[in-house]
Write a protein that holds these residues in place. Structure first.
Motif, PDB file in Angstrom:
ATOM      1  N   PRO A   1      55.026 -44.116  14.483  1.00  0.00           N
ATOM      2  CA  PRO A   1      54.690 -43.155  15.535  1.00  0.00           C
ATOM      3  C   PRO A   1      54.432 -41.761  14.966  1.00  0.00           C
ATOM      4  O   PRO A   1      55.216 -41.243  14.175  1.00  0.00           O
ATOM      5  CB  PRO A   1      55.936 -43.178  16.428  1.00  0.00           C
ATOM      6  N   GLY A   2      53.303 -41.184  15.352  1.00  0.00           N
ATOM      7  CA  GLY A   2      52.928 -39.855  14.876  1.00  0.00           C
ATOM      8  C   GLY A   2      51.981 -39.854  13.703  1.00  0.00           C
ATOM      9  O   GLY A   2      51.344 -38.836  13.427  1.00  0.00           O
ATOM     10  N   ASP A   3      51.866 -40.987  12.982  1.00  0.00           N
ATOM     11  CA  ASP A   3      50.899 -41.070  11.893  1.00  0.00           C
ATOM     12  C   ASP A   3      49.479 -41.055  12.462  1.00  0.00           C
ATOM     13  O   ASP A   3      49.229 -41.505  13.590  1.00  0.00           O
ATOM     14  CB  ASP A   3      51.093 -42.356  11.092  1.00  0.00           C
ATOM     15  N   TYR A   4      48.534 -40.585  11.647  1.00  0.00           N
ATOM     16  CA  TYR A   4      47.154 -40.485  12.092  1.00  0.00           C
ATOM     17  C   TYR A   4      46.309 -41.664  11.620  1.00  0.00           C
ATOM     18  O   TYR A   4      46.461 -42.150  10.484  1.00  0.00           O
ATOM     19  CB  TYR A   4      46.504 -39.199  11.573  1.00  0.00           C
ATOM     20  N   ALA A   5      45.401 -42.074  12.496  1.00  0.00           N
ATOM     21  CA  ALA A   5      44.293 -42.952  12.132  1.00  0.00           C
ATOM     22  C   ALA A   5      43.002 -42.164  12.308  1.00  0.00           C
ATOM     23  O   ALA A   5      42.836 -41.450  13.311  1.00  0.00           O
ATOM     24  CB  ALA A   5      44.276 -44.197  13.007  1.00  0.00           C
TER      25      ALA A   5
ATOM     26  N   PRO B   1      43.345 -30.228   6.934  1.00  0.00           N
ATOM     27  CA  PRO B   1      44.301 -30.631   5.890  1.00  0.00           C
ATOM     28  C   PRO B   1      45.578 -31.242   6.449  1.00  0.00           C
ATOM     29  O   PRO B   1      46.113 -32.204   5.871  1.00  0.00           O
ATOM     30  CB  PRO B   1      44.588 -29.318   5.153  1.00  0.00           C
ATOM     31  N   GLN B   2      46.087 -30.716   7.573  1.00  0.00           N
ATOM     32  CA  GLN B   2      47.332 -31.246   8.127  1.00  0.00           C
ATOM     33  C   GLN B   2      47.149 -32.671   8.642  1.00  0.00           C
ATOM     34  O   GLN B   2      48.103 -33.454   8.659  1.00  0.00           O
ATOM     35  CB  GLN B   2      47.870 -30.336   9.239  1.00  0.00           C
ATOM     36  N   VAL B   3      45.931 -33.010   9.062  1.00  0.00           N
ATOM     37  CA  VAL B   3      45.642 -34.381   9.475  1.00  0.00           C
ATOM     38  C   VAL B   3      45.519 -35.278   8.249  1.00  0.00           C
ATOM     39  O   VAL B   3      46.034 -36.401   8.225  1.00  0.00           O
ATOM     40  CB  VAL B   3      44.361 -34.429  10.331  1.00  0.00           C
ATOM     41  N   CYS B   4      44.834 -34.800   7.237  1.00  0.00           N
ATOM     42  CA  CYS B   4      44.689 -35.582   5.997  1.00  0.00           C
ATOM     43  C   CYS B   4      46.054 -35.993   5.447  1.00  0.00           C
ATOM     44  O   CYS B   4      46.249 -37.144   5.011  1.00  0.00           O
ATOM     45  CB  CYS B   4      43.940 -34.767   4.945  1.00  0.00           C
ATOM     46  N   ASP B   5      47.001 -35.085   5.465  1.00  0.00           N
ATOM     47  CA  ASP B   5      48.314 -35.351   4.877  1.00  0.00           C
ATOM     48  C   ASP B   5      49.099 -36.395   5.663  1.00  0.00           C
ATOM     49  O   ASP B   5      49.998 -37.034   5.104  1.00  0.00           O
ATOM     50  CB  ASP B   5      49.124 -34.051   4.796  1.00  0.00           C
TER      51      ASP B   5
ATOM     52  N   CYS C   1      39.917 -41.414   0.550  1.00  0.00           N
ATOM     53  CA  CYS C   1      41.111 -42.229   0.810  1.00  0.00           C
ATOM     54  C   CYS C   1      42.020 -42.297  -0.413  1.00  0.00           C
ATOM     55  O   CYS C   1      43.255 -42.331  -0.277  1.00  0.00           O
ATOM     56  CB  CYS C   1      40.707 -43.623   1.269  1.00  0.00           C
ATOM     57  N   ASP C   2      41.449 -42.321  -1.592  1.00  0.00           N
ATOM     58  CA  ASP C   2      42.262 -42.254  -2.811  1.00  0.00           C
ATOM     59  C   ASP C   2      43.034 -40.936  -2.874  1.00  0.00           C
ATOM     60  O   ASP C   2      44.227 -40.918  -3.220  1.00  0.00           O
ATOM     61  CB  ASP C   2      41.366 -42.372  -4.048  1.00  0.00           C
ATOM     62  N   LYS C   3      42.378 -39.849  -2.530  1.00  0.00           N
ATOM     63  CA  LYS C   3      43.002 -38.531  -2.620  1.00  0.00           C
ATOM     64  C   LYS C   3      44.208 -38.411  -1.713  1.00  0.00           C
ATOM     65  O   LYS C   3      45.249 -37.829  -2.098  1.00  0.00           O
ATOM     66  CB  LYS C   3      41.971 -37.454  -2.281  1.00  0.00           C
ATOM     67  N   TYR C   4      44.116 -38.997  -0.520  1.00  0.00           N
ATOM     68  CA  TYR C   4      45.183 -38.822   0.470  1.00  0.00           C
ATOM     69  C   TYR C   4      45.996 -40.098   0.701  1.00  0.00           C
ATOM     70  O   TYR C   4      46.797 -40.152   1.634  1.00  0.00           O
ATOM     71  CB  TYR C   4      44.588 -38.329   1.787  1.00  0.00           C
ATOM     72  N   ASN C   5      45.798 -41.104  -0.135  1.00  0.00           N
ATOM     73  CA  ASN C   5      46.557 -42.361  -0.034  1.00  0.00           C
ATOM     74  C   ASN C   5      46.413 -42.995   1.352  1.00  0.00           C
ATOM     75  O   ASN C   5      47.391 -43.311   2.031  1.00  0.00           O
ATOM     76  CB  ASN C   5      48.036 -42.138  -0.364  1.00  0.00           C
TER      77      ASN C   5
END
Length: 395
Positions: free
Chosen positions: A116-120, A161-165, A195-199
């Motif tokens: 919960p709270g993770d981004y797609a 950036p906050q979404v990427c993380d 996707c590699d950069k942000y896992n």
């Protein structure tokens, strides 16, 4: 009163359900419906596939529950198909998972990836089940707007950036439903770099990989991620082989993602009937004659429909892929795709899908599914022409 989960709130709006109600009302009012709203092929499944399924019906050994290890022959056929088509080595034991169509994959994978709270990261416009799966998992959605000036490809540099993380998965789908856009291997490599950069897990919904025209050959995501570091791709036999009602597809890619999805699937169901897999194996092991016949049919329909639309003054870019036409609405309807579709089916019986139903960036467009003969499509355009003349006269 009964209490229901809050997650249902985000599932209540569905473009197909809304249009189904509008079609029912028009039918009850006496309209003859020409339904171009659903991407369900009207073409028959090839006889050689049906014969294999029919033969299986009389084999009592196919009547039991089917667990993962019983799908080995299907997984081998899927792996061999990918190796022939894309020159990618695939392990059928650890890198392939049978699915009830690709929609099962996009709906269930978020349960394996998101807390919960993770981004797609999802395309907008995009296919509704991509959104529904994230909602069921309690994830947050960050929309990637698709614009005509970028050929309906997302701009990864716009993601905050906050979404990427906090992003855990990105879902792409090219050839794209609903815009019909295609993507190059270079674009997929850019997505993989992000996707590699942000896992982030890179998910590719690929139902229209065969349904392409004019010599175009769309790449698999695994051609960008040959080592399968973080990618998974969903393929279905619904479009290529006209097996939509049989509900058979598969996931292919990173072994960890395959295993995670397999764990979710094991908690939900077993597998389809063995006879359906036997028909699917025959399809995947066949030459491309049946697939090419389907492609030729939809290309003929595309050309007939676009010619008719051009004749009534509605110019539309020529799609290179899929069974759809994505058309920008004329005035005065450009800001009201739902209103256009509801009025169109009510007054003419022609049912199409409003762009807003696929996401906020779809407003101003409609999607036509080319699931009727060229003659019927031409009749639909004639009805649309009368409707547009009336609209302009009263606007």
């Amino acid at each position: 009163m009964l209490h229901f989960a809050q997650r249902l709130t985000s599932l209540r709006s569905n473009v197909f359900a809304d249009m189904d109600r509008a079609k029912a009302a028009a039918r009850q009012a006496g309209q003859e419906i020409i339904d171009l709203s659903l991407g369900s092929s009207d073409l028959p499944t090839a006889d050689f596939i049906l014969h294999e399924i029919e033969r299986s019906l009389w084999d009592s050994q196919t009547h039991q529950y089917l667990l993962f290890h019983g799908t080995r022959a299907f997984r081998e056929a899927a792996a061999a198909w990918y190796q022939r088509r894309y020159q990618i080595e695939v392990n059928p034991e650890t890198e392939v998972l049978p699915l009830v169509g690709s929609q099962e994959g996009t709906a269930h994978l978020p349960l394996a990836l998101l807390n919960p709270g993770d981004y797609a990261l999802l395309l907008d416009p995009g296919y509704p089940s991509h959104y529904g799966g994230v909602a069921l998992a309690g994830g947050q959605i960050h929309r990637l707007p698709l614009r005509a000036e970028r050929e309906f490809l997302p701009d990864f540099s716009e993601i905050p950036p906050q979404v990427c993380d906090r992003a855990r998965m990105m879902v792409l789908s090219y050839p794209h439903n609903p815009t019909t856009a295609t993507a190059s291997i270079t674009f997929f490599e850019e997505a993989l770099t992000f996707c590699d950069k942000y896992n982030v897990a890179l998910v590719h919904d690929f139902p229209y990989g065969d349904l392409v025209f004019d010599g175009h050959r769309p790449p698999s995501i695994l051609q960008a991620d040959v080592e399968k570091r973080r990618s998974i791709e969903f393929f279905t036999l619904s479009k290529s082989y006209n097996m939509g009602g049989f509900r058979v597809g598969y996931a292919i890619g990173n072994p960890e993602l395959i295993l995670a999805l397999r764990q979710v699937k094991a908690a939900v169901d077993f597998n389809q009937y063995q006879g359906i897999f036997n028909g699917a194996i025959a399809a995947l092991n066949s030459d491309l004659k049946a697939v090419q016949a389907t492609v030729d049919c939809f290309r003929e329909r595309r050309d007939a429909f676009l010619d008719a639309m051009q004749d009534i003054g509605w110019a539309i870019p020529i799609p290179q892929a899929t069974m759809y036409v994505w058309a920008q609405l004329p005035e005065p309807w450009r800001g009201d795709s739902i209103g256009f579709c509801e009025a169109l089916v009510q007054e003419t019986g022609v049912a199409v899908s409003p762009g807003i139903g696929f996401g906020e960036s779809g407003e101003g467009y409609v999607r036509f599914a080319l699931v009727r003969s060229p003659q019927v499509l031409t009749t639909a355009v004639q009805r649309i022409s009368v409707f547009l003349r009336k609209s302009l006269a009263t606007s």
